[in-house]
Design an enzyme around this catalytic site. Structure first.
Site, PDB file in Angstrom:
ATOM      1  N   HIS A 176      41.132  48.021  39.147  1.00 59.75           N
ATOM      2  CA  HIS A 176      40.883  46.597  39.396  1.00 59.75           C
ATOM      3  C   HIS A 176      41.639  45.699  38.413  1.00 59.75           C
ATOM      4  O   HIS A 176      41.483  44.489  38.443  1.00 59.75           O
ATOM      5  CB  HIS A 176      39.373  46.345  39.256  1.00 59.75           C
ATOM      6  CG  HIS A 176      38.860  45.132  39.965  1.00 59.75           C
ATOM      7  ND1 HIS A 176      38.731  45.057  41.333  1.00 59.75           N
ATOM      8  CD2 HIS A 176      38.420  43.930  39.496  1.00 59.75           C
ATOM      9  CE1 HIS A 176      38.220  43.886  41.672  1.00 59.75           C
ATOM     10  NE2 HIS A 176      38.035  43.176  40.574  1.00 59.75           N
ATOM     11  N   ASP A 224      39.556  51.957  41.987  1.00 66.17           N
ATOM     12  CA  ASP A 224      38.837  50.766  41.535  1.00 66.17           C
ATOM     13  C   ASP A 224      37.332  51.046  41.535  1.00 66.17           C
ATOM     14  O   ASP A 224      36.745  51.333  42.583  1.00 66.17           O
ATOM     15  CB  ASP A 224      39.176  49.623  42.500  1.00 66.17           C
ATOM     16  CG  ASP A 224      38.620  48.278  42.083  1.00 66.17           C
ATOM     17  OD1 ASP A 224      37.551  48.237  41.441  1.00 66.17           O
ATOM     18  OD2 ASP A 224      39.250  47.266  42.424  1.00 66.17           O
ATOM     19  N   SER A 267      40.091  39.655  43.440  1.00 67.26           N
ATOM     20  CA  SER A 267      38.651  39.920  43.367  1.00 67.26           C
ATOM     21  C   SER A 267      37.865  38.728  43.937  1.00 67.26           C
ATOM     22  O   SER A 267      37.991  38.422  45.118  1.00 67.26           O
ATOM     23  CB  SER A 267      38.260  40.239  41.919  1.00 67.26           C
ATOM     24  OG  SER A 267      36.964  40.787  41.845  1.00 67.26           O
TER      25      SER A 267
END
Length: 290
Positions: free
Chosen positions: A268, A236, A158
């Site tokens: 995610h 996600d 991320s």
């Protein structure tokens, strides 16, 4: 002179050691900084290559190893098999005392975005690029730890995926041999997370970030070969909300040795990361063993 390391804890795992260290960080304005370091058993007899793992928003140095360890060993088992050290930095300075740094979950504490801040209120402490790329290797070398700093690679999740890609692509010294990312923020100048961070940390805002801290912009201009692997999940929510924008990176990287894999229905979470963790460590091993 690099600051002295203090060993906080050590745990045996997959034949190696997972150690927590702390030190007084000059890059972070004299604040105490922590990092975790996995050293495989091979480090007892020779220096080993090192892989840096950059965690995401709200995380600490513990998220990448302690949480993932509970899910099939994740990074440690393939790292042990390949004789690779893994270093887990924190995601921001802690306790800088900047007004507003704890107001939001996606900015300030736990959200350093792996850049060097230039706005006056954040510049004194939020120098995460320098902390990761220069300071941590220096303190490792000064401490005599059995790590071969001529063989470094980098990956992350991320916000940390953003960091891994940008630090790799922007390196003027080819510091890292390869980069990979799980659900990275690929085009932060065009997403809410990135725009918020850049406007807060950088005097020049998004315009200042474009040439330094955006993987999609950097890959367009990058000269020479690259070794990049990216995985993201089609389930996600942050992908669906337009925070990650991997398609923009793919379009910008046409003709370059980049592998971007859309993993059907994955989200995610750490379940997603742990599923493909061995793929990523083994990807880096190809370049680190050379």
């Amino acid at each position: 002179m690099a600051a002295a390391l203090e060993l906080v804890s050590s745990n045996k795992v997959f034949g190696g050691d997972l150690r927590k260290y702390k030190f007084k960080s000059a890059a972070l304005g004299g604040l105490s900084a922590n990092f975790n370091l996995f050293l495989p058993s091979q480090s007892a007899t020779a220096k080993v290559p090192i892989l840096f793992y950059l965690a995401g928003l709200t995380c600490t140095e513990d998220n990448g190893d302690v949480i993932l360890l509970a899910q099939k060993g994740s990074f440690f088992e393939p790292a042990a098999a390949n004789g690779i050290a893994i270093l887990f930095p924190d995601t921001s300075p802690r306790g800088a005392g900047v007004a507003g740094e704890d107001d939001d979950w996606d900015f300030g504490t736990g959200a350093g975005f792996y850049l060097n801040a230039t706005t006056p209120n954040y510049a004194s402490h939020y120098q995460m690029l320098t902390h990761v790329t220069l300071e941590l290797p220096q303190v490792i070398e000064a401490a005599g730890l059995p790590v071969d700093l001529s063989r470094q690679s980098i990956f992350g999740h991320s916000m940390g995926g953003h960091g891994a890609l940008t630090l790799y692509l922007a390196s003027q010294t080819n510091q890292y041999r390869s980069a990979s990312a799980f659900a990275p923020i690929c085009n932060p100048i065009n997403c809410p997370w990135g725009q918020k961070a850049f406007k807060g940390y950088l005097q020049g805002g998004v315009e200042e970030a474009q040439d330094k801290y955006d993987a999609t912009e950097l890959i367009k201009k990058h000269k020479g070969p690259v070794n990049i692997l990216i995985d993201y999940g089609t389930g996600d929510n942050f992908y669906k909300q337009g925070q990650l924008l991997p398609e923009n990176f793919v379009a910008a990287a046409q003709g370059k040795d980049v592998t971007v894999r859309a993993q059907e229905d994955y989200d995610h979470s750490y379940y997603f990361i742990s599923t493909f963790a061995a793929d990523h460590v083994n990807f880096h091993a190809k370049f680190l063993r050379q």
